[in-house]
Design an enzyme around this catalytic site. Structure first.
Site, PDB file in Angstrom:
ATOM      1  CG  ASP A 134       3.335  -2.776  11.295  1.00  0.00           C
ATOM      2  OD1 ASP A 134       2.455  -3.069  10.646  1.00  0.00           O
ATOM      3  OD2 ASP A 134       4.402  -3.722  11.393  1.00  0.00           O
ATOM      4  CB  SER A 166      -8.154   0.161  -5.032  1.00  0.00           C
ATOM      5  OG  SER A 166      -8.401  -0.936  -5.660  1.00  0.00           O
ATOM      6  CE1 TYR A 192      -1.867  -5.692  -4.509  1.00  0.00           C
ATOM      7  CE2 TYR A 192      -2.290  -5.798  -6.810  1.00  0.00           C
ATOM      8  CZ  TYR A 192      -1.840  -5.057  -5.753  1.00  0.00           C
ATOM      9  OH  TYR A 192      -1.672  -3.635  -5.614  1.00  0.00           O
ATOM     10  CE  LYS A 242      -4.020  -3.045  -3.220  1.00  0.00           C
ATOM     11  NZ  LYS A 242      -3.736  -2.002  -2.468  1.00  0.00           N
TER      12      LYS A 242
HETATM   13  N1  LIG Z   1       3.511  -0.219  -7.964  1.00  0.00           N
HETATM   14  C1  LIG Z   1       2.573  -0.684  -8.738  1.00  0.00           C
HETATM   15  O1  LIG Z   1       2.572  -1.011  -9.719  1.00  0.00           O
HETATM   16  C2  LIG Z   1       0.860  -0.755  -7.938  1.00  0.00           C
HETATM   17  C3  LIG Z   1      -0.130  -0.702  -8.837  1.00  0.00           C
HETATM   18  C4  LIG Z   1      -1.475  -0.280  -8.006  1.00  0.00           C
HETATM   19  C5  LIG Z   1      -1.563  -0.146  -6.930  1.00  0.00           C
HETATM   20  N2  LIG Z   1      -0.386  -0.136  -6.124  1.00  0.00           N
HETATM   21  C6  LIG Z   1      -0.527   0.114  -4.480  1.00  0.00           C
HETATM   22  O2  LIG Z   1       0.265   1.043  -4.052  1.00  0.00           O
HETATM   23  C7  LIG Z   1       0.591   0.824  -2.810  1.00  0.00           C
HETATM   24  C8  LIG Z   1       1.802   1.253  -2.477  1.00  0.00           C
HETATM   25  O3  LIG Z   1       2.720   0.372  -3.268  1.00  0.00           O
HETATM   26  P1  LIG Z   1       4.087   1.034  -4.056  1.00  0.00           P
HETATM   27  O4  LIG Z   1       4.115   0.546  -5.367  1.00  0.00           O
HETATM   28  O5  LIG Z   1       4.273   2.418  -3.395  1.00  0.00           O
HETATM   29  O6  LIG Z   1       5.011  -0.111  -3.289  1.00  0.00           O
HETATM   30  P2  LIG Z   1       6.317   0.020  -2.367  1.00  0.00           P
HETATM   31  O7  LIG Z   1       7.404   1.026  -2.734  1.00  0.00           O
HETATM   32  O8  LIG Z   1       6.951  -1.259  -2.227  1.00  0.00           O
HETATM   33  O9  LIG Z   1       5.610   0.714  -1.004  1.00  0.00           O
HETATM   34  C9  LIG Z   1       4.975  -0.026  -0.167  1.00  0.00           C
HETATM   35  C10 LIG Z   1       4.566   0.584   1.068  1.00  0.00           C
HETATM   36  O10 LIG Z   1       3.771  -0.284   1.877  1.00  0.00           O
HETATM   37  C11 LIG Z   1       4.429  -0.301   3.177  1.00  0.00           C
HETATM   38  N3  LIG Z   1       3.889  -1.262   4.053  1.00  0.00           N
HETATM   39  C12 LIG Z   1       3.852  -2.704   3.814  1.00  0.00           C
HETATM   40  N4  LIG Z   1       3.490  -3.586   4.714  1.00  0.00           N
HETATM   41  C13 LIG Z   1       3.253  -2.459   5.703  1.00  0.00           C
HETATM   42  C14 LIG Z   1       2.643  -2.685   6.856  1.00  0.00           C
HETATM   43  N5  LIG Z   1       2.163  -3.757   7.586  1.00  0.00           N
HETATM   44  N6  LIG Z   1       2.457  -1.353   7.724  1.00  0.00           N
HETATM   45  C15 LIG Z   1       2.639  -0.320   7.089  1.00  0.00           C
HETATM   46  N7  LIG Z   1       3.245  -0.125   6.099  1.00  0.00           N
HETATM   47  C16 LIG Z   1       3.650  -1.335   5.511  1.00  0.00           C
HETATM   48  C17 LIG Z   1       5.801  -0.396   2.964  1.00  0.00           C
HETATM   49  O11 LIG Z   1       6.847  -0.089   3.990  1.00  0.00           O
HETATM   50  P3  LIG Z   1       8.057  -0.813   4.594  1.00  0.00           P
HETATM   51  O12 LIG Z   1       9.120   0.083   3.879  1.00  0.00           O
HETATM   52  O13 LIG Z   1       8.162  -0.953   5.918  1.00  0.00           O
HETATM   53  O14 LIG Z   1       8.247  -1.988   3.865  1.00  0.00           O
HETATM   54  C18 LIG Z   1       6.128   0.744   1.933  1.00  0.00           C
HETATM   55  O15 LIG Z   1       5.962   1.956   2.512  1.00  0.00           O
HETATM   56  C19 LIG Z   1       0.192  -0.618  -2.450  1.00  0.00           C
HETATM   57  O16 LIG Z   1      -1.069  -0.582  -1.770  1.00  0.00           O
HETATM   58  C20 LIG Z   1      -0.062  -1.248  -3.805  1.00  0.00           C
HETATM   59  O17 LIG Z   1      -0.948  -2.221  -3.555  1.00  0.00           O
HETATM   60  C21 LIG Z   1       1.034  -0.244  -6.654  1.00  0.00           C
END
Ligand SMILES: NC(=O)c1ccc[n+]([C@@H]2O[C@H](COP(=O)([O-])OP(=O)(O)OC[C@H]3O[C@@H](n4cnc5c(N)ncnc54)[C@H](OP(=O)(O)O)[C@@H]3O)[C@@H](O)[C@H]2O)c1
Length: 270
Positions: free
Chosen positions: A53, A131, A145, A149
């Site tokens: 975590d 990012s 957010y 970032k």
């Molecule tokens: N999806 C988009 O459109 C997008 C675009 C640009 C950047 N991003 C970035 O990509 C990254 C991953 O996001 P995603 O889109 O893959 O979303 P996601 O499927 O919701 O995954 C988010 C992940 O972060 C984990 N997390 C949250 N808080 C945490 C903590 N305190 N310690 C450890 N793990 C934690 C979650 O774990 P749990 O299962 O425990 O909740 C989950 O595994 C993020 O940094 C996000 O800002 C996403």
């Protein structure tokens, strides 16, 4: 055989990265907050599923230790864990603000500091920070957010120089909209019913934001491929913009003045 440690591997981009690196013959330390709920990654060869975590220092140290014990060494750290707070800034509580930074920024600081002694003793290593295109440009209602970032962008660019001295690379991945659970479980919607002043604006923009999230152009596997490319790129390239939407935004951003670009964004959200 190389080893990557991934934060937030339970879902989305982190999970896709774990699967992709494993398929490419890497060892994977797939870390998550609730490893006891994982049923698939732990069935794959050369994947260690363990708890991390990013707000709990002890879990970071123990995950790194376990990874080193199982695979001998760690070559790449993928700082992926994150979520987005969305809503009017004035309505955000101090704990919502602090949590956004604790996870998205302090989390990256903690894991990075924890892995650096290992990378320095190996005389090599790569830190890849997820990012967002939202680390380069900003949209309405996402102040916290974007601030998190943009912090990662500045942090990574500066860190690049001091770690180059130790043969440690820093890479930043900047995805556009990705079809993950981000808009469900990873959105913290800031609502303060007493703040009527933002109600209409917030509802209108939130609806537009949700529409734009729903038209996500990239699958998480595409981001995983870009992460793999970055992990294997010996060049001094820092940033990897991923997704058609992200590339389009960066192109128009470079061609427009601040005023023109911001007028375009306002128009899109009208
Ligand atoms: N999806 C988009 O459109 C997008 C675009 C640009 C950047 N991003 C970035 O990509 C990254 C991953 O996001 P995603 O889109 O893959 O979303 P996601 O499927 O919701 O995954 C988010 C992940 O972060 C984990 N997390 C949250 N808080 C945490 C903590 N305190 N310690 C450890 N793990 C934690 C979650 O774990 P749990 O299962 O425990 O909740 C989950 O595994 C993020 O940094 C996000 O800002 C996403």
């Amino acid at each position: 055989m190389k080893t990557i440690l991934i934060t937030g591997a339970s879902s989305g981009i982190g999970r896709a990265a774990a699967v992709h690196f494993q398929k490419q013959g890497w060892n994977v330390v797939a870390t998550m907050r609730t490893p006891e709920l994982e049923t698939e990654l732990n069935r794959l060869d050369n994947v260690l599923v363990t708890k991390l975590d990013v707000v709990e220092q002890a879990t970071i140290q123990s995950a790194i230790q376990e990874g080193k014990e199982r695979f001998g060494r760690i070559d790449v750290l993928l700082n992926n864990a994150g979520y987005a707070a969305i809503g009017a800034f004035e309505a955000a509580t101090e704990s919502q603000i602090a949590r956004q930074f604790d996870v998205n920024v302090m989390g990256v600081f903690r894991t990075t500091q924890a892995i650096l002694p290992h990378f320095r003793s190996n005389k090599t290593g790569t830190i890849i920070n997820i990012s967002s295109i939202g680390g380069r440009v900003a949209f309405p209602l996402l102040t916290l957010y974007h601030a998190s970032k943009w912090a990662i962008e500045g942090f990574s660019e500066s860190l690049f120089y001091e770690l180059a001295e130790h043969n440690i690379q820093v890479k930043v991945i900047e995805p556009g909209n990705v079809a993950t659970n981000f808009t469900g479980r990873s959105l913290d919607v800031i609502v303060d019913g007493s703040l009527e002043a933002y109600k209409d604006y917030s509802e209108r923009i939130l609806q537009k934001q949700m529409e734009s999230f729903r038209t996500a152009v990239s699958r998480p596997e595409v981001i995983a491929e870009a992460i793999f490319e970055a992990a294997n790129d010996p060049s001094n390239r820092l940033r990897y913009v991923v997704g058609e939407d992200a590339r389009f935004l960066m192109k128009v951003r470079s061609e427009m003045s601040d005023e023109q670009f911001m007028a375009m964004i306002e128009e899109n959200f009208r």
